[in-house]
Design a protein around this motif. Structure first.
Motif, PDB file in Angstrom:
ATOM      1  N   ALA A 139     -27.862  19.129  53.611  1.00  0.00           N
ATOM      2  CA  ALA A 139     -28.713  18.106  53.021  1.00  0.00           C
ATOM      3  C   ALA A 139     -28.966  18.442  51.554  1.00  0.00           C
ATOM      4  CB  ALA A 139     -30.033  18.036  53.784  1.00  0.00           C
ATOM      5  N   LEU A 140     -28.990  17.422  50.721  1.00  0.00           N
ATOM      6  CA  LEU A 140     -29.112  17.610  49.274  1.00  0.00           C
ATOM      7  C   LEU A 140     -30.498  18.143  48.918  1.00  0.00           C
ATOM      8  CD1 LEU A 140     -27.242  17.107  46.873  1.00  0.00           C
ATOM      9  CD2 LEU A 140     -28.315  14.862  46.603  1.00  0.00           C
ATOM     10  N   GLY A 141     -30.533  19.154  48.054  1.00  0.00           N
ATOM     11  CA  GLY A 141     -31.797  19.734  47.616  1.00  0.00           C
ATOM     12  C   GLY A 141     -31.793  19.991  46.123  1.00  0.00           C
ATOM     13  N   PRO A 142     -32.965  20.259  45.535  1.00  0.00           N
ATOM     14  CA  PRO A 142     -33.063  20.424  44.073  1.00  0.00           C
ATOM     15  C   PRO A 142     -32.277  21.608  43.522  1.00  0.00           C
ATOM     16  CG  PRO A 142     -35.162  20.898  45.160  1.00  0.00           C
ATOM     17  CD  PRO A 142     -34.288  20.261  46.179  1.00  0.00           C
ATOM     18  N   TYR A 143     -32.202  22.731  44.243  1.00  0.00           N
ATOM     19  CA  TYR A 143     -31.443  23.861  43.714  1.00  0.00           C
ATOM     20  C   TYR A 143     -29.948  23.548  43.708  1.00  0.00           C
ATOM     21  CZ  TYR A 143     -35.734  26.591  44.066  1.00  0.00           C
ATOM     22  OH  TYR A 143     -37.016  27.052  43.906  1.00  0.00           O
ATOM     23  N   GLN A 144     -29.478  22.845  44.725  1.00  0.00           N
ATOM     24  CA  GLN A 144     -28.068  22.459  44.750  1.00  0.00           C
ATOM     25  C   GLN A 144     -27.742  21.527  43.579  1.00  0.00           C
ATOM     26  OE1 GLN A 144     -28.941  21.378  48.910  1.00  0.00           O
ATOM     27  NE2 GLN A 144     -26.772  21.728  49.261  1.00  0.00           N
ATOM     28  N   LEU A 145     -28.641  20.591  43.301  1.00  0.00           N
ATOM     29  CA  LEU A 145     -28.398  19.664  42.194  1.00  0.00           C
ATOM     30  C   LEU A 145     -28.411  20.388  40.853  1.00  0.00           C
ATOM     31  CD1 LEU A 145     -30.505  16.636  43.444  1.00  0.00           C
ATOM     32  CD2 LEU A 145     -28.064  16.579  42.881  1.00  0.00           C
ATOM     33  N   GLN A 146     -29.358  21.302  40.669  1.00  0.00           N
ATOM     34  CA  GLN A 146     -29.382  22.067  39.419  1.00  0.00           C
ATOM     35  C   GLN A 146     -28.136  22.929  39.279  1.00  0.00           C
ATOM     36  OE1 GLN A 146     -33.457  23.739  38.260  1.00  0.00           O
ATOM     37  NE2 GLN A 146     -33.847  23.069  40.353  1.00  0.00           N
ATOM     38  N   ALA A 147     -27.663  23.471  40.403  1.00  0.00           N
ATOM     39  CA  ALA A 147     -26.426  24.260  40.366  1.00  0.00           C
ATOM     40  C   ALA A 147     -25.239  23.374  40.027  1.00  0.00           C
ATOM     41  CB  ALA A 147     -26.206  24.951  41.717  1.00  0.00           C
ATOM     42  N   ALA A 148     -25.223  22.150  40.560  1.00  0.00           N
ATOM     43  CA  ALA A 148     -24.132  21.219  40.248  1.00  0.00           C
ATOM     44  C   ALA A 148     -24.117  20.887  38.764  1.00  0.00           C
ATOM     45  CB  ALA A 148     -24.274  19.951  41.084  1.00  0.00           C
ATOM     46  N   ILE A 149     -25.300  20.723  38.172  1.00  0.00           N
ATOM     47  CA  ILE A 149     -25.389  20.453  36.733  1.00  0.00           C
ATOM     48  C   ILE A 149     -24.882  21.656  35.941  1.00  0.00           C
ATOM     49  CG2 ILE A 149     -27.014  20.090  34.812  1.00  0.00           C
ATOM     50  CD1 ILE A 149     -28.764  18.524  36.913  1.00  0.00           C
ATOM     51  N   ALA A 150     -25.296  22.852  36.362  1.00  0.00           N
ATOM     52  CA  ALA A 150     -24.823  24.066  35.691  1.00  0.00           C
ATOM     53  C   ALA A 150     -23.308  24.193  35.805  1.00  0.00           C
ATOM     54  CB  ALA A 150     -25.501  25.294  36.298  1.00  0.00           C
ATOM     55  N   ALA A 151     -22.754  23.790  36.939  1.00  0.00           N
ATOM     56  CA  ALA A 151     -21.301  23.868  37.134  1.00  0.00           C
ATOM     57  C   ALA A 151     -20.568  22.930  36.186  1.00  0.00           C
ATOM     58  CB  ALA A 151     -20.949  23.543  38.580  1.00  0.00           C
ATOM     59  N   VAL A 152     -21.130  21.745  35.946  1.00  0.00           N
ATOM     60  CA  VAL A 152     -20.506  20.802  35.001  1.00  0.00           C
ATOM     61  C   VAL A 152     -20.417  21.441  33.617  1.00  0.00           C
ATOM     62  CG1 VAL A 152     -20.736  18.570  33.838  1.00  0.00           C
ATOM     63  CG2 VAL A 152     -21.229  18.757  36.284  1.00  0.00           C
ATOM     64  N   HIS A 153     -21.491  22.086  33.199  1.00  0.00           N
ATOM     65  CA  HIS A 153     -21.484  22.764  31.896  1.00  0.00           C
ATOM     66  C   HIS A 153     -20.484  23.923  31.872  1.00  0.00           C
ATOM     67  CE1 HIS A 153     -24.763  20.647  29.959  1.00  0.00           C
ATOM     68  NE2 HIS A 153     -25.534  20.810  31.026  1.00  0.00           N
ATOM     69  N   ASP A 154     -20.492  24.729  32.929  1.00  0.00           N
ATOM     70  CA  ASP A 154     -19.665  25.942  32.934  1.00  0.00           C
ATOM     71  C   ASP A 154     -18.176  25.642  33.040  1.00  0.00           C
ATOM     72  OD1 ASP A 154     -22.091  27.182  32.861  1.00  0.00           O
ATOM     73  OD2 ASP A 154     -21.719  28.528  34.544  1.00  0.00           O
ATOM     74  N   GLU A 155     -17.828  24.524  33.642  1.00  0.00           N
ATOM     75  CA  GLU A 155     -16.416  24.188  33.820  1.00  0.00           C
ATOM     76  C   GLU A 155     -15.823  23.458  32.622  1.00  0.00           C
ATOM     77  OE1 GLU A 155     -15.295  23.855  38.410  1.00  0.00           O
ATOM     78  OE2 GLU A 155     -16.659  22.256  37.793  1.00  0.00           O
ATOM     79  N   ALA A 156     -16.656  23.077  31.653  1.00  0.00           N
ATOM     80  CA  ALA A 156     -16.146  22.418  30.449  1.00  0.00           C
ATOM     81  C   ALA A 156     -15.565  23.472  29.501  1.00  0.00           C
ATOM     82  CB  ALA A 156     -17.271  21.653  29.752  1.00  0.00           C
ATOM     83  N   PRO A 157     -14.290  23.377  29.124  1.00  0.00           N
ATOM     84  CA  PRO A 157     -13.680  24.378  28.239  1.00  0.00           C
ATOM     85  C   PRO A 157     -14.370  24.465  26.879  1.00  0.00           C
ATOM     86  CG  PRO A 157     -11.999  22.972  29.241  1.00  0.00           C
ATOM     87  CD  PRO A 157     -13.316  22.342  29.535  1.00  0.00           C
ATOM     88  N   ARG A 158     -14.851  23.300  26.396  1.00  0.00           N
ATOM     89  CA  ARG A 158     -15.569  23.246  25.119  1.00  0.00           C
ATOM     90  C   ARG A 158     -16.824  22.402  25.314  1.00  0.00           C
ATOM     91  NH1 ARG A 158     -11.537  20.308  21.308  1.00  0.00           N
ATOM     92  NH2 ARG A 158     -11.627  18.955  23.142  1.00  0.00           N
ATOM     93  N   ALA A 159     -17.797  22.579  24.436  1.00  0.00           N
ATOM     94  CA  ALA A 159     -19.037  21.812  24.547  1.00  0.00           C
ATOM     95  C   ALA A 159     -18.756  20.315  24.528  1.00  0.00           C
ATOM     96  CB  ALA A 159     -19.986  22.188  23.415  1.00  0.00           C
TER      97      ALA A 159
END
Length: 414
Positions: free
Chosen positions: A288-308
């Protein structure tokens, strides 16, 4: 890794398990802590010379239990009674031992100890302090230094927390099934607070306090090991890993802060990112979706981008919308506004910031002033942006953040 370091890491891992086992059997928090510390000291002296025993946890429990037995005999000799530790009077207990105190030496009580240290009767600062002391194994001196308070103040805080738990009559056992979800949420929040204080120290000369971030990650791993199917536990661990992966790129050699968009992504920890992405992807797929999972998903979007400039900002906006719907809070709105500004322009972001100026939200928080100044600068209002940076600098107690904000203001000076 050298032998001494391996043993030190092993002892830190085993310390809460041994303490939990003793508390379960004997009920005396302070006495059990002292006994465990003596056992750890004995191990630190003997193991490098004699080798690590086949069952290190059992070895520590045995040595610590002997210390408890010695203490018990000494106390009861003075009272002219000869009793065994199993018949300790409840009046002497820091809190009640579990009813079934015949505990196997291989039982891991780390999670039970965390539940106890994060008891809902305690304030968040007390929960954090007691967790770091009893479960993290940090000394009172180390905890006091991490939060920039006198050692005596921190010692009193920890002592009062133990006394408060004693007053509740809480037994050392897992909470009832009906209470576990709420109690686990408190545990995760405390671990999150510890990590955040380590990752961006709220005061003092250092931007990062690695001992706190490392301890938060270690303890969250321990919880994840015991609750591998809990999506929010996995989400919090992923969030910590994905965030901590950027640590080496967050400041210059002189400690000057480097914002996310300007960081050298080649310095990011690829293994931590890989592990964090795998954790959050798996938890989102089956929990089930929770706030820590969503924050981690947002962090993953940033971390997987090769450049800003490669960041998928529309996806970040969508994730923040969901986060605000299921767990609304002012800081999420602040970060959401930044993402909206990246997609729809700075004026759209500034509009979202207006409600946050209320006193019961982020009205006096330095981050609101800093973000508003950044968006004003992007919108071309340089004079207002400069004033905003200076206001944010006055409000923060973090010296690296203060210097960065003052430099931003100086850059816009006419």
């Amino acid at each position: 890794m050298e032998t001494g370091t391996r043993i030190e890491d092993l002892l830190r891992e085993l310390a809460p398990q041994v303490l939990g086992s003793l508390i379960r059997r004997h009920g005396q928090f302070d006495a059990c802590e002292d006994a465990v510390q003596e056992a750890l000291l004995s191990a630190a002296v003997q193991w490098p010379e004699e080798g690590v025993p086949d069952n290190p946890r059992g070895w520590l429990i045995t040595v610590a239990s002997r210390r408890m037995t010695d203490l018990f005999r000494s106390e009861h000799a003075r009272r002219r009674r000869e009793e065994t530790a199993a018949t300790m009077a409840p009046a002497d207990e820091a809190f009640a031992p579990a009813p079934d105190d015949a505990v196997a030496a291989d039982q891991d009580d780390t999670l039970t100890l965390l539940y106890l240290c994060c008891h809902p009767s305690l304030s968040p600062p007390s929960q954090v302090a007691l967790t770091l002391r009893a479960v993290g194994g940090l000394t009172t001196v180390q905890i006091a230094a991490a939060f920039f308070v006198p050692e005596a103040t921190m010692a009193q805080r920890i002592s009062r927390a133990k006394q408060r738990i004693k007053a509740t009559g809480t037994s050392f056992r897992m909470p009832p099934e009906a209470e576990r979800a709420d109690r686990l949420a408190v545990v995760l929040h405390v671990l999150y607070l510890i990590f955040n204080e380590g990752y961006t120290a709220t005061s003092g000369p250092d931007l990062v306090r690695v001992e706190l971030t490392a301890e938060a990650i270690r303890l969250t791993r321990a919880v994840h090991a015991q609750l591998p199917d809990d999506g929010e536990v996995a989400g919090l661990l992923a969030l910590m890993l994905l965030t901590d992966a950027r640590r080496r790129s967050r400041s210059h050699a002189d400690g000057t802060l480097i914002p996310l968009a300007e960081q050298d992504r080649g310095l990011w920890d690829a293994e931590s990112i890989k592990e964090g992405v795998a954790l959050v992807s798996d938890s989102l797929a089956r929990s089930a979706l929770g706030p820590y999972q969503l924050q981690a998903a947002i962090a993953a979007v940033h971390d997987e981008a090769p450049r800003a400039e490669d960041t998928d900002w529309p996806q970040v906006v969508q994730l923040y919308r969901v986060l605000e719907r299921i767990s609304p809070n002012p800081m999420a709105t602040l970060n959401h506004a930044i993402a909206v500004a990246m997609v729809s322009g700075p004026r759209a972001g500034l509009e979202m910031l207006e409600p946050l100026a209320a006193p019961d939200k982020l009205g006096k928080h330095h981050r609101l002033a800093a973000v508003r100044a950044h968006l004003l600068e992007r919108a071309g209002d340089l004079a207002a942006a400069r004033e905003g940076y200076l206001l944010a600098a006055r409000r923060t107690t973090s010296i690296p953040e203060q210097r960065y904000l003052e430099a931003q203001a100086a850059r816009l000076a006419p």
